[in-house]
Design a protein around this motif. Structure first.
Motif, short mmCIF file in Angstrom:
data_model
loop_
_atom_site.label_atom_id
_atom_site.label_comp_id
_atom_site.label_asym_id
_atom_site.label_seq_id
_atom_site.Cartn_x
_atom_site.Cartn_y
_atom_site.Cartn_z
N PHE A 1 0.87 -1.18 0.00
CA PHE A 1 0.00 0.00 0.00
C PHE A 1 0.90 1.23 0.00
O PHE A 1 1.84 1.33 0.81
N CYS A 2 0.65 2.18 -0.91
CA CYS A 2 1.56 3.32 -0.98
C CYS A 2 0.86 4.67 -0.96
O CYS A 2 1.53 5.70 -0.82
N GLU A 3 -0.47 4.70 -1.10
CA GLU A 3 -1.17 5.99 -1.00
C GLU A 3 -2.63 5.74 -0.63
O GLU A 3 -3.27 4.83 -1.18
N ILE B 1 -7.46 3.85 -2.84
CA ILE B 1 -6.34 3.10 -2.28
C ILE B 1 -5.39 2.79 -3.43
O ILE B 1 -5.83 2.30 -4.48
N GLU B 2 -4.12 3.09 -3.25
CA GLU B 2 -3.14 2.81 -4.29
C GLU B 2 -2.15 1.76 -3.80
O GLU B 2 -1.67 1.84 -2.67
N CYS B 3 -1.89 0.78 -4.67
CA CYS B 3 -0.91 -0.26 -4.39
C CYS B 3 0.21 -0.18 -5.42
O CYS B 3 -0.02 0.21 -6.57
N TYR B 4 1.40 -0.59 -5.01
CA TYR B 4 2.59 -0.48 -5.87
C TYR B 4 3.32 -1.82 -5.90
O TYR B 4 3.56 -2.43 -4.85
N ILE C 1 3.14 7.08 1.26
CA ILE C 1 4.29 6.43 1.88
C ILE C 1 5.56 7.10 1.36
O ILE C 1 5.63 7.49 0.19
N ILE C 2 6.53 7.25 2.23
CA ILE C 2 7.79 7.89 1.82
C ILE C 2 8.69 6.89 1.11
O ILE C 2 9.16 7.13 0.00
N ASP C 3 8.90 5.74 1.74
CA ASP C 3 9.81 4.73 1.19
C ASP C 3 9.06 3.40 1.09
O ASP C 3 8.83 2.73 2.11
N PRO C 4 8.64 2.98 -0.12
CA PRO C 4 7.90 1.73 -0.25
C PRO C 4 8.72 0.50 0.10
O PRO C 4 8.16 -0.59 0.28
N ASN C 5 10.03 0.65 0.21
CA ASN C 5 10.88 -0.47 0.62
C ASN C 5 10.97 -0.61 2.14
O ASN C 5 11.70 -1.45 2.64
N ALA D 1 8.26 10.86 -2.11
CA ALA D 1 9.13 9.68 -2.23
C ALA D 1 10.58 10.00 -1.86
O ALA D 1 11.12 11.05 -2.22
N GLY D 2 11.17 9.09 -1.12
CA GLY D 2 12.57 9.24 -0.73
C GLY D 2 13.03 8.01 0.03
O GLY D 2 12.25 7.07 0.27
N LYS D 3 14.28 7.99 0.40
CA LYS D 3 14.81 6.86 1.17
C LYS D 3 14.53 7.09 2.65
O LYS D 3 14.83 8.15 3.20
N ASN D 4 13.95 6.08 3.27
CA ASN D 4 13.62 6.17 4.69
C ASN D 4 13.74 4.76 5.29
O ASN D 4 12.75 4.15 5.68
N PRO D 5 14.96 4.22 5.33
CA PRO D 5 15.14 2.83 5.75
C PRO D 5 14.79 2.61 7.22
O PRO D 5 14.80 3.55 8.03
#
Length: 504
Positions: free
Chosen positions: A338-340, A357-360, A461-465, A492-496
């Motif tokens: 889920f990303c948005e 609802i958005e899925c990636y 979501i900031i970081d889908p990973n 979007a960005g890196k947020n580990p």
């Protein structure tokens, strides 16, 4: 002169000149017909060839069933030609509906369909033109009808009620080799063509049948006439019968779609087979597709080759011997995330005012989502036969938003009102085995900006990973329209995940 104006001018000359292709034209005019032999209806006595109030010549096709209840009747015919989607195609017909259109009283002309029925939805993509299929604006539109339901391709700029009313209209659809569809219409009273609009679609519909569907209320049957149906197509080149696309519908089902209808008699164990050999594989064919079903419970992954040897189209064309590389990796947890979430869509900032609802798909492979389920804990939504390509976005939005997100490739209009709680909620996405692939808990207070918390801004979501990042990985959209459905998130960005696990 712009290229668009030049193209429109050329097309206008083509339209005014009538049948303009140096190809094969099939015309269904009912003057000399005495029966509907070769046509397929949903019941006897539904249609007739009648002289009463004919709209062309002395006789026309007429809906004849006196129904005491509301109903839908259809009439289909197998295509007498193989449609050549690599060249220009032209369809044309005359139609009179002697009752003003509404959602309960409407007609649909199926330009190309895989089955002789008024399917909604259809297993194979059908192409249709009509009025008020999934709206009530009385506009003439082109539609794709497939497993996801009805998708309106055009904007209904030609108002049928105002321009044709209860008179006779003439409809022409031109498809150019680049996938652009031109929609034209004329009132038979003056015969003056009007350009309605154009839209581009590279989807090749199943094209075994064409036909008419008529939906009516209890007192409005027997008010539809059709005549002068023509189809113009150049002969398909011998090397143009080929595989159009293939993908896994589910963990066990491989869908292979072709550029033309298949001759089912050419399908056998030596013309379609998988290597290395797997016992229990089942091969089924439809109008324009082959469905390969692998045995149940056997494989976490499938790898091999599908051989298509001396397969024929219905027009007698032989496919060049083809070997498709097949590889399916088992879908793992959080391959799709889920990303948005648009939980509070009003006041709208620029997007349609509906929840979504958005899925990636963050994996490195396409994923079939047939029989998957989206749930909020109390309500479940069954997803249709579909696949999501790697890096692709799926949008699930309100039924009332139908047509408003058609510019996106993967949209499902099935979200019931109130599915997303504004304050907090939990969402699950499960595969056909019931395994949870994605899961998220959200809260409205993830949006910290007081103005944006008033509504109209999505949670992104900031970081889908980092799908388990919780509140620290979700925030309000920065897009001026309030969200980014179908596209990369504005935040979007890196947020580990740097938090160490601990026992509680």
């Amino acid at each position: 002169m712009t290229s668009a104006m030049f193209r429109l001018g050329i097309l206008l000359m083509l339209v005014l000149s009538g049948n303009i292709l140096q190809g094969q034209t099939e015309i269904f005019s009912f003057d000399k017909d005495t029966s509907l032999s070769g046509w397929i209806a949903n019941g006897t006595g539904r249609w007739e060839i009648a002289a009463n109030n004919s709209i062309a010549g002395t006789k026309s096709l007429h809906h004849a069933y006196d129904n005491s209840q509301a109903g839908t009747d259809y009439l289909f015919h197998a295509y007498p030609v193989v449609l050549n989607f690599d060249d220009t195609l032209i369809w044309q017909f005359k139609i009179r509906h002697s009752y003003l259109p509404s959602s309960a009283n409407r007609w649909t002309f199926y330009i190309a369909a895989g089955n002789p029925s008024a399917c909604m939805p259809c297993n194979e993509t059908a192409l249709a033109v009509g009025v008020n299929l999934n709206s009530s604006d009385d506009g003439l539109n082109l539609y794709h009808i497939n497993a996801n339901g009805i998708k309106r391709l055009t904007n209904g700029t030609f108002n049928w009620e105002k321009s044709i009313g209860t008179g006779t209209g003439i409809v022409k659809i031109i498809r150019l080799p680049n996938g652009t569809y031109q929609l034209w219409a004329a009132n038979a009273a003056d015969g003056l063509w009007q350009f309605c609009e154009e839209v581009k679609s590279n989807i090749i519909p199943a094209s075994c049948y064409f036909g008419i569907s008529y939906t009516y209320s209890s007192a409005q049957d027997r008010k539809l006439w059709v005549d002068d149906i023509s189809i113009n197509s150049k002969p398909i080149a011998s090397d143009r019968f080929r595989v159009d696309t293939f993908y896994f519908l589910s963990s066990r089902q491989l869908w292979v779609h072709f550029t033309a209808p298949i001759d089912p008699s050419s399908i056998n164990a030596s013309s379609v087979y998988f290597s290395p050999s797997i016992a229990g594989i089942r091969i089924e064919s439809g109008c324009q597709h082959i469905l390969v079903t692998f045995p149940e419970g056997s494989y976490d992954s499938i790898s091999g080759q599908l051989h298509l040897i001396r397969l024929k189209s219905q027009g007698g064309l032989m496919i060049n011997d083809t070997i498709l590389p097949i590889s399916r990796v088992e879908t793992r947890a959080f391959d799709i995330v889920f990303c948005e979430l648009m939980v509070d869509p009003t006041p709208a900032q620029g997007l349609p005012p509906f929840e979504y609802i958005e899925c990636y798909n963050r994996s490195n492979h396409d994923i079939g989502m047939s029989k998957w389920v989206l749930s909020n804990g109390s309500t479940k939504i069954a997803l249709p036969n579909m696949f999501l390509p790697k890096g692709g976005y799926l949008l699930v939005t309100s039924k009332e938003a139908n047509g408003m997100f058609n510019h996106l490739n993967h949209v499902i209009y099935e979200l019931p009102s109130g599915f997303l709680n504004n304050e907090k909620g939990t969402l699950w996405l499960s595969n056909e085995k019931g395994e949870v692939i994605s899961y998220v808990q959200y809260q409205g207070n993830y949006i910290t900006d007081k103005i944006k918390r008033e509504g109209g801004w999505s949670l992104e979501i900031i970081d889908p990973n980092n799908p388990c990042g919780g509140a620290g990985n979700w925030t309000a959209s920065r897009s001026l329209s309030g969200g980014t459905p179908g596209y990369a998130n504005s935040v979007a960005g890196k947020n580990p995940d740097r938090k160490m696990p601990f026992l509680s």
